[in-house]
Design a protein around this motif. Structure first.
Motif, short mmCIF file in Angstrom:
data_model
loop_
_atom_site.label_atom_id
_atom_site.label_comp_id
_atom_site.label_asym_id
_atom_site.label_seq_id
_atom_site.Cartn_x
_atom_site.Cartn_y
_atom_site.Cartn_z
N MET A 146 0.84 -1.21 0.00
CA MET A 146 0.00 0.00 0.00
C MET A 146 0.87 1.26 0.00
SD MET A 146 -2.99 1.42 -0.01
CE MET A 146 -4.18 0.16 0.45
N PHE A 147 1.92 1.24 0.87
CA PHE A 147 2.79 2.42 0.94
C PHE A 147 3.48 2.66 -0.38
CE2 PHE A 147 7.14 4.06 1.53
CZ PHE A 147 6.83 5.34 2.00
N TYR A 148 4.00 1.57 -1.01
CA TYR A 148 4.71 1.77 -2.27
C TYR A 148 3.76 2.23 -3.37
CZ TYR A 148 7.55 1.27 -6.38
OH TYR A 148 8.21 1.54 -7.55
N SER A 149 2.50 1.80 -3.33
CA SER A 149 1.52 2.23 -4.34
C SER A 149 1.35 3.74 -4.31
CB SER A 149 0.17 1.55 -4.10
OG SER A 149 0.26 0.16 -4.30
N LYS A 150 1.31 4.31 -3.09
CA LYS A 150 1.18 5.76 -2.96
C LYS A 150 2.47 6.47 -3.39
CE LYS A 150 -2.22 5.64 0.78
NZ LYS A 150 -2.52 5.97 2.20
N MET A 151 3.60 5.89 -3.00
CA MET A 151 4.88 6.48 -3.39
C MET A 151 5.07 6.39 -4.91
SD MET A 151 8.72 5.60 -1.99
CE MET A 151 9.02 4.16 -3.01
N LYS A 152 4.62 5.27 -5.49
CA LYS A 152 4.74 5.07 -6.93
C LYS A 152 3.95 6.12 -7.70
CE LYS A 152 3.98 1.37 -10.37
NZ LYS A 152 5.33 1.13 -10.90
N ARG A 153 2.76 6.45 -7.20
CA ARG A 153 1.93 7.48 -7.86
C ARG A 153 2.61 8.85 -7.79
NH1 ARG A 153 -0.31 9.46 -11.87
NH2 ARG A 153 -1.90 11.04 -11.50
N LEU A 154 3.22 9.14 -6.65
CA LEU A 154 3.93 10.41 -6.50
C LEU A 154 5.12 10.48 -7.46
CD1 LEU A 154 4.34 13.09 -5.00
CD2 LEU A 154 5.68 11.84 -3.28
N ILE A 155 5.84 9.37 -7.58
CA ILE A 155 6.97 9.31 -8.51
C ILE A 155 6.48 9.51 -9.94
CG2 ILE A 155 8.74 7.79 -9.50
CD1 ILE A 155 8.98 6.50 -6.69
N ILE B 252 0.06 9.07 -18.03
CA ILE B 252 0.63 8.86 -16.69
C ILE B 252 0.20 9.97 -15.76
CG2 ILE B 252 2.79 8.73 -15.37
CD1 ILE B 252 4.08 7.53 -17.94
N LEU B 253 0.28 11.20 -16.24
CA LEU B 253 -0.11 12.35 -15.42
C LEU B 253 -1.58 12.27 -15.03
CD1 LEU B 253 1.01 14.98 -14.23
CD2 LEU B 253 0.32 16.15 -16.33
N ALA B 254 -2.41 11.73 -15.93
CA ALA B 254 -3.85 11.61 -15.66
C ALA B 254 -4.18 10.44 -14.74
CB ALA B 254 -4.60 11.44 -16.98
N GLY B 255 -3.18 9.62 -14.43
CA GLY B 255 -3.39 8.49 -13.53
C GLY B 255 -3.89 7.23 -14.20
N GLN B 256 -3.92 7.22 -15.53
CA GLN B 256 -4.38 6.04 -16.27
C GLN B 256 -3.27 5.00 -16.43
OE1 GLN B 256 -5.29 8.47 -19.63
NE2 GLN B 256 -7.51 8.43 -19.24
N MET B 257 -2.04 5.47 -16.37
CA MET B 257 -0.88 4.59 -16.53
C MET B 257 0.17 4.94 -15.48
SD MET B 257 -0.32 4.58 -20.70
CE MET B 257 1.22 3.65 -20.56
N SER B 258 1.17 4.09 -15.40
CA SER B 258 2.32 4.34 -14.56
C SER B 258 3.55 4.36 -15.45
CB SER B 258 2.44 3.25 -13.50
OG SER B 258 3.50 3.52 -12.60
N VAL B 259 4.67 4.84 -14.94
CA VAL B 259 5.90 4.81 -15.74
C VAL B 259 6.31 3.36 -15.97
CG1 VAL B 259 8.34 5.42 -15.82
CG2 VAL B 259 6.70 7.07 -14.92
N ILE B 260 6.25 2.54 -14.92
CA ILE B 260 6.62 1.13 -15.01
C ILE B 260 5.41 0.25 -14.73
CG2 ILE B 260 8.18 -0.67 -14.19
CD1 ILE B 260 9.66 1.68 -15.42
N GLY B 261 5.22 -0.75 -15.58
CA GLY B 261 4.11 -1.68 -15.42
C GLY B 261 3.93 -2.49 -16.69
N PRO B 262 3.03 -3.46 -16.70
CA PRO B 262 2.78 -4.23 -17.94
C PRO B 262 2.25 -3.30 -19.04
CG PRO B 262 1.78 -5.29 -16.01
CD PRO B 262 2.21 -3.93 -15.57
N ARG B 263 2.71 -3.48 -20.26
CA ARG B 263 2.22 -2.66 -21.36
C ARG B 263 0.72 -2.90 -21.56
NH1 ARG B 263 3.33 1.77 -22.99
NH2 ARG B 263 2.64 1.35 -25.11
N PRO B 264 -0.07 -1.84 -21.71
CA PRO B 264 -1.53 -2.02 -21.85
C PRO B 264 -1.91 -2.74 -23.13
CG PRO B 264 -0.90 0.26 -22.28
CD PRO B 264 0.33 -0.43 -21.77
N ALA B 265 -2.70 -3.79 -22.99
CA ALA B 265 -3.15 -4.56 -24.15
C ALA B 265 -4.25 -3.81 -24.89
CB ALA B 265 -3.68 -5.92 -23.68
#
Length: 210
Positions: A1-10, A104-117
């Protein structure tokens, strides 16, 4: 949970910095696209987001406007006939992915993660369900991207996405981030119209050893 919040900030920090630093590149590429062919600068496509919801991914347009919609490149038969000259450069350098900074800025994606199908890549979506890879935000780049990219068959790609879900952490995201730059410079795994090369070779070797 903590990393999820930190990941969004990053994600927010990196996407904002990216937009500011790369704004001249955005302008130059937009002009090049408009000068070569008719059509919009950006290409929108329906993709799968977290929990199998949908969103419109943004890319610089690399193909002519008469290209069949919602069709993976490797299923076009001869994709080169649709790709523009500027588009070929953008794909080779992965610069066509830059507009996803806005996703990413809109919160639909992250910098790192599985590529969206693609929304209709049901086989990949189903395979990712086995590993929980549909339950994390899709990324601009990820573990599968630096381990084969276009050359990976669906089963291997989904397994790597699942491995990312299990190992997800700041350190592992950093490894994927750095690995992406190396892959882009080397153009690793970029195969227009091709898919599954690595998997087929691996399967062939496995058969000969049995």
């Amino acid at each position: 949970m903590f990393y999820s919040k930190m990941k969004r900030l990053i994600d927010i920090i990196l996407s904002l910095a990216g937009l500011i630093i790369l704004s001249p590149v955005f302008i130059l590429l937009s002009l090049a696209i408009k000068l070569e062919s008719e059509g919009p600068v950006f290409f929108k496509q329906k993709r799968v987001a977290i929990h199998k919801t949908h969103f419109n991914i943004l890319k610089f347009r690399t193909m002519r406007i008469d290209t069949p919609q919602d069709t993976p490149t490797h299923l076009l038969g001869n994709p080169d006939q649709y790709i523009t000259k500027v588009g070929k450069f953008l794909r080779k350098t992965s610069l066509d992915e830059l507009p996803q900074i806005l996703n990413i800025l809109a919160g639909q994606m992250s910098v790192i993660g599985p590529r969206p199908a693609l929304w209709n890549q049901y086989d990949l979506i189903k395979e990712r369900d086995k590993y929980g890879a549909n339950d994390v935000k899709p990324g601009l780049t990820g573990w599968a991207q630096i381990n084969g990219r276009d050359e990976l068959p669906i089963a291997v790609k989904a397994k790597l996405d699942g491995e990312y879900v299990k190992r997800r952490s700041f350190g592992f995201d950093l490894k994927c981030f750095i690995g992406t730059f190396i892959s882009v410079v080397k153009s690793d795994g970029v195969v227009e119209g091709g898919t599954g090369v690595i998997g087929e070779e691996a399967a062939s070797k496995e058969e000969t050893t049995k």
